[in-house]
Design a protein around this motif. Structure first.
Motif, PDB file in Angstrom:
ATOM      1  N   UNK A  75       0.830  -1.203   0.000  1.00 26.15           N
ATOM      2  CA  UNK A  75       0.000   0.000   0.000  1.00 26.15           C
ATOM      3  C   UNK A  75       0.861   1.247   0.000  1.00 26.15           C
ATOM      4  N   UNK A  76       0.410   2.262  -0.718  1.00 26.41           N
ATOM      5  CA  UNK A  76       1.163   3.510  -0.848  1.00 26.41           C
ATOM      6  C   UNK A  76       0.220   4.695  -0.725  1.00 26.41           C
ATOM      7  N   UNK A 110      -1.184  17.815   4.481  1.00 19.20           N
ATOM      8  CA  UNK A 110      -1.344  16.416   4.896  1.00 19.20           C
ATOM      9  C   UNK A 110      -2.682  15.832   4.462  1.00 19.20           C
ATOM     10  N   UNK A 111      -3.237  16.371   3.373  1.00 10.39           N
ATOM     11  CA  UNK A 111      -4.435  15.797   2.778  1.00 10.39           C
ATOM     12  C   UNK A 111      -4.029  14.726   1.776  1.00 10.39           C
ATOM     13  N   UNK A 112      -4.726  13.603   1.781  1.00 14.34           N
ATOM     14  CA  UNK A 112      -4.387  12.498   0.881  1.00 14.34           C
ATOM     15  C   UNK A 112      -4.698  12.896  -0.557  1.00 14.34           C
ATOM     16  N   UNK A 113      -3.706  12.753  -1.426  1.00 18.89           N
ATOM     17  CA  UNK A 113      -3.891  13.030  -2.849  1.00 18.89           C
ATOM     18  C   UNK A 113      -3.829  11.772  -3.699  1.00 18.89           C
ATOM     19  N   UNK A 114      -3.099  10.766  -3.247  1.00 14.40           N
ATOM     20  CA  UNK A 114      -2.931   9.537  -4.015  1.00 14.40           C
ATOM     21  C   UNK A 114      -2.901   8.346  -3.074  1.00 14.40           C
ATOM     22  N   UNK A 115      -3.510   7.251  -3.513  1.00 15.71           N
ATOM     23  CA  UNK A 115      -3.518   6.000  -2.754  1.00 15.71           C
ATOM     24  C   UNK A 115      -3.497   4.859  -3.765  1.00 15.71           C
ATOM     25  N   UNK A 116      -2.535   3.949  -3.593  1.00 18.28           N
ATOM     26  CA  UNK A 116      -2.392   2.835  -4.527  1.00 18.28           C
ATOM     27  C   UNK A 116      -2.133   1.536  -3.780  1.00 18.28           C
ATOM     28  N   UNK A 142      -1.705  -2.871  -8.678  1.00 23.52           N
ATOM     29  CA  UNK A 142      -1.563  -1.769  -9.621  1.00 23.52           C
ATOM     30  C   UNK A 142      -0.120  -1.248  -9.597  1.00 23.52           C
ATOM     31  N   UNK A 143       0.845  -2.037 -10.079  1.00 24.56           N
ATOM     32  CA  UNK A 143       2.250  -1.637  -9.966  1.00 24.56           C
ATOM     33  C   UNK A 143       2.611  -0.396 -10.774  1.00 24.56           C
ATOM     34  N   UNK A 144       1.782  -0.041 -11.759  1.00 22.86           N
ATOM     35  CA  UNK A 144       2.073   1.140 -12.572  1.00 22.86           C
ATOM     36  C   UNK A 144       1.291   2.370 -12.108  1.00 22.86           C
ATOM     37  N   UNK A 167      -7.568   7.143  -3.882  1.00 22.53           N
ATOM     38  CA  UNK A 167      -7.684   8.098  -2.773  1.00 22.53           C
ATOM     39  C   UNK A 167      -9.110   8.565  -2.525  1.00 22.53           C
ATOM     40  N   UNK A 168      -9.905   8.657  -3.558  1.00 23.36           N
ATOM     41  CA  UNK A 168     -11.236   9.241  -3.396  1.00 23.36           C
ATOM     42  C   UNK A 168     -12.362   8.228  -3.588  1.00 23.36           C
ATOM     43  N   UNK A 169     -12.009   6.952  -3.581  1.00 25.35           N
ATOM     44  CA  UNK A 169     -13.035   5.914  -3.706  1.00 25.35           C
ATOM     45  C   UNK A 169     -13.626   5.621  -2.334  1.00 25.35           C
ATOM     46  N   UNK A 170     -14.953   5.655  -2.194  1.00 25.44           N
ATOM     47  CA  UNK A 170     -15.591   5.494  -0.871  1.00 25.44           C
ATOM     48  C   UNK A 170     -15.194   4.213  -0.147  1.00 25.44           C
ATOM     49  N   UNK A 171     -14.992   3.141  -0.876  1.00 27.02           N
ATOM     50  CA  UNK A 171     -14.657   1.866  -0.246  1.00 27.02           C
ATOM     51  C   UNK A 171     -13.249   1.800   0.298  1.00 27.02           C
ATOM     52  N   UNK A 172     -12.438   2.833   0.068  1.00 24.41           N
ATOM     53  CA  UNK A 172     -11.042   2.833   0.503  1.00 24.41           C
ATOM     54  C   UNK A 172     -10.799   3.732   1.716  1.00 24.41           C
TER      55      UNK A 172
END
Length: 448
Positions: A384-385, A392-398, A403-405, A411-416
């Motif tokens: 997880x990244x 300190x607001x989340x801009x990206x979540x992978x 999803x190695x690329x 970041x903005x998906x409700x289930x995450x």
């Protein structure tokens, strides 16, 4: 033999103790640190690169230890190099951006090794003496313990190169800059073969300009290169041209690396020399449509890290642990039989080289564009990244496993939400422990 006993034999008392003990006393290892500017971690055959031809790097991997999850602490030259030498993150050693000098009160691995009796040398791009270009760094404390000096502060001039020795009169090299620098490095190794040395060879390529020497200019056909899956179609043609030059430079450097390894064998120092190959940061080269380094994507923040120490006996291994460039300074000091300096924030990796049973870091932390509106921080834990902005607001979540690329930003998906909050909490805790803009109470430090 356990790690503690081994390290005690090779250098627990330093070179001065070895000299006092006579020819039968333990000798600390020499250290050759090779730094290739902007060589990204994905550009290794062992990392799955289908294009690169680098037989000497392949040999180094077969005879050493590869750290496949190595990261820069900051994808910019000066902050990354300051962190490497001090073992402290850029915010701690106060080199926040290129063109900033390393403060005089910061202690470095080179100074500690010089004080322990090592012969020290620096060849190539320095980047830690402010904004001067090419920049003469005078003998004395600004050279941070390096006695031999054939270097310049900043710039990328790969043909008809300029460097300085001990006077402000510029010296001119011959031909392709890394080849000339490598000849100087080979001479240094021959001259100091009878005592422990610490030599840093800092090549400018494959950082732009991406113009290889003639022998390598046509080595890679742009049309036949395989692009990473995150290079957009509209950027593909330009990326192929950039990659052809980039890989040509990498192959030219690989030939230089081969000459270094040959000289170590010829001088009988190979068994007792720690060879480190790494970079200050990576390069985007068209991934996500970008061609720059200071982005929180894997292409920019992942770096190669290969360490070979034949006397330790660990060969052909992959150390599956997170590693940062801040870990190198304490590791090299321990291998030399010294204690890490007070205030170093990196981990000692020597157990991975000696016993193969070193501890595994749970996460790795990276900073970027510090003290600017575009400031960001990044943490990878497992697969997880998370990336946060200046506030300190989340801009990206992978998830790098799925999803190695990094093509699907979660970041903005409700289930995450749960994963996002958990990763943010871990990142904030890392900031607190490192003293990075956060007070022990958890409150953010206000920046001007």
């Amino acid at each position: 033999m356990d790690r503690r006993s081994f390290l005690g034999r090779v250098g627990a008392l330093g070179w001065a103790a070895h000299a006092a003990a006579g020819p039968q006393g333990p000798r600390p290892p020499s250290i050759l640190l090779v730094l290739a500017d902007a060589w990204r971690g994905q550009a290794l055959e062992a990392a799955g690169d289908p294009n690169l031809r680098a037989p000497n790097l392949d040999e180094l991997i077969r005879t050493g230890v590869l750290f496949p999850r190595a990261y820069t602490p900051n994808p910019a030259c000066a902050p990354a190099r300051a962190a490497l030498l001090t073992g402290r993150y850029p915010h701690a050693c106060r080199v926040l951006a290129d063109g900033r000098p390393l403060p005089a009160d910061e202690r470095t691995v080179s100074e500690a090794l010089a004080e322990a009796g090592y012969a020290t040398g620096f060849i190539g791009k320095w980047a830690l003496d402010g904004a001067d270009e090419p920049g003469f760094v005078p003998p004395g404390p600004r050279r941070r313990g390096f006695a031999f000096w054939a270097a310049f502060n900043r710039g990328h001039r790969y043909f008809d190169p300029v460097y300085f020795r001990d006077s402000p009169q510029a010296q001119r090299g011959e031909g392709f800059e890394p080849e000339y620098q490598t000849r100087l490095a080979c001479d240094f190794i021959r001259e100091h073969a009878m005592r422990p040395f610490f030599l840093v060879l800092a090549w400018g390529p494959p950082h732009p300009p991406r113009t290889p020497p003639a022998a390598y200019a046509q080595l890679y056909d742009p049309a036949r290169l395989r692009l990473r899956a995150n290079v957009p179609g509209g950027a593909a043609a330009e990326a192929r041209q950039a990659l052809a030059g980039y890989y040509g430079l990498c192959s030219a450097l690989d030939a230089c690396l081969g000459r270094l390894l040959t000289v170590l064998k010829q001088t009988g120092t190979a068994e007792d020399t720690v060879v480190v190959f790494t970079s200050d940061h990576g390069e985007m080269l068209g991934s996500h449509g970008l061609d720059l380094a200071e982005a929180p994507f894997e292409e920019a923040v992942r770096i190669p890290l290969l360490i070979r120490y034949p006397r330790a006996g660990r060969v052909g291994r992959r150390a599956e642990t997170f590693v940062s460039s801040v870990d190198l300074a304490p590791t090299l000091l321990v291998l030399a039989g010294l204690e890490p300096l007070e205030g170093m924030q990196g981990r000692d990796l020597s157990a991975h080289l000696v016993s193969g049973e070193g501890s595994r870091a749970e996460s790795v932390y990276v900073q970027g564009r510090l003290a600017t509106p575009a400031e960001w921080r990044m943490l990878v834990r497992g697969l997880d990244k998370v990336v946060v902005d200046r506030e300190l607001r989340v801009t990206n979540l992978y998830n790098l496993g799925q999803d190695p690329y990094e093509r699907r930003n979660l970041a903005f998906e409700p289930g995450q939400a749960r994963r996002r909050d958990e990763m943010t909490a871990i990142l904030r805790d890392r900031m607190r422990r490192l003293g990075d803009r956060v007070l022990p109470s958890g409150l953010k430090i206000r920046q001007s």
